[in-house]
Design a protein around this motif. Structure first.
Motif, PDB file in Angstrom:
ATOM      1  N   GLU A 175       0.837  -1.210   0.000  1.00  0.00           N
ATOM      2  CA  GLU A 175       0.000   0.000   0.000  1.00  0.00           C
ATOM      3  C   GLU A 175       0.869   1.257   0.000  1.00  0.00           C
ATOM      4  O   GLU A 175       0.587   2.241  -0.689  1.00  0.00           O
ATOM      5  N   TYR A 176       1.951   1.193   0.693  1.00  0.00           N
ATOM      6  CA  TYR A 176       2.873   2.321   0.726  1.00  0.00           C
ATOM      7  C   TYR A 176       3.492   2.559  -0.639  1.00  0.00           C
ATOM      8  O   TYR A 176       3.628   3.693  -1.080  1.00  0.00           O
ATOM      9  N   GLU A 178       2.181   1.749  -3.507  1.00  0.00           N
ATOM     10  CA  GLU A 178       1.146   2.227  -4.412  1.00  0.00           C
ATOM     11  C   GLU A 178       0.898   3.722  -4.217  1.00  0.00           C
ATOM     12  O   GLU A 178       0.644   4.422  -5.181  1.00  0.00           O
ATOM     13  N   THR A 179       0.925   4.207  -3.008  1.00  0.00           N
ATOM     14  CA  THR A 179       0.710   5.639  -2.749  1.00  0.00           C
ATOM     15  C   THR A 179       1.862   6.462  -3.286  1.00  0.00           C
ATOM     16  O   THR A 179       1.676   7.622  -3.677  1.00  0.00           O
TER      17      THR A 179
END
Length: 180
Positions: A175-176, A178-179
């Motif tokens: 998720e990190y 992707e951000t």
């Protein structure tokens, strides 16, 4: 002056001819006339002096009362002038008071606005400083909590070798990424 003998002779003739009737009233009238004549002849100068003295006293009294009346009128005139001045002064004071009231009422909103700005500026500055301090404090608290959470996750993942925590770490890493 009339002679006493002539008056006596005349009165006898008038009584004899019945022109004057002698009765009590006439006798009293003669006595009164005689008394007045004697008083005037014997005491005339004393009565004149006394009357002149009384007239002088009355004249002086009238002069004094007129002088006092004049002084009272002068005082009354001065007081009425003073009252007129007092009324004029009150009118002038009223005009000054109205001018002061209009100036104050025109300048009061600006003054209140300026005072409010000073007060609110201080309050806003205080709130801004408080927000800065709160943000710093929350940042420190969150970083401390996150450090404890990461330590507990690392402990659970690597020391206890719990697979769920390894999975969470991979999901969070993905998720990190992707951000970014």
């Amino acid at each position: 002056m009339l002679n006493i003998s002539f008056i006596s002779l005349l009165s006898f003739v008038l009584v004899y001819l019945n022109i004057i009737i002698l009765n009590e009233e006439i006798l009293i009238l003669f006595c009164f006339i005689t008394f007045c004549w004697i008083i005037v002849t014997k005491l005339g100068s004393e009565v004149t002096k006394n009357l002149k003295n009384q007239s002088l006293v009355i004249e002086n009294s009238l002069k004094m009362s007129l002088n006092n009346l004049l002084k009272a009128l002068i005082r009354k005139n001065k007081l009425s002038n003073n009252y007129k001045m007092v009324a004029f002064n009150f009118k002038t004071l009223n005009n000054h008071y109205i001018q002061l009231g209009t100036i104050i009422s025109s300048k009061l909103p600006a003054y209140k606005t300026q005072e409010s700005q000073k007060t609110y500026y201080k309050k806003i500055l205080f709130t801004h400083n408080l927000e800065k301090q709160t943000v710093k404090l929350l940042t420190l608290i969150l970083s401390d909590k996150l450090a404890k959470v990461s330590l507990s996750q690392n402990f659970c993942a690597y020391e206890l070798k719990e697979t769920r925590f390894k999975c969470f770490a991979k999901i969070i890493l993905r998720e990190y990424i992707e951000t970014i």
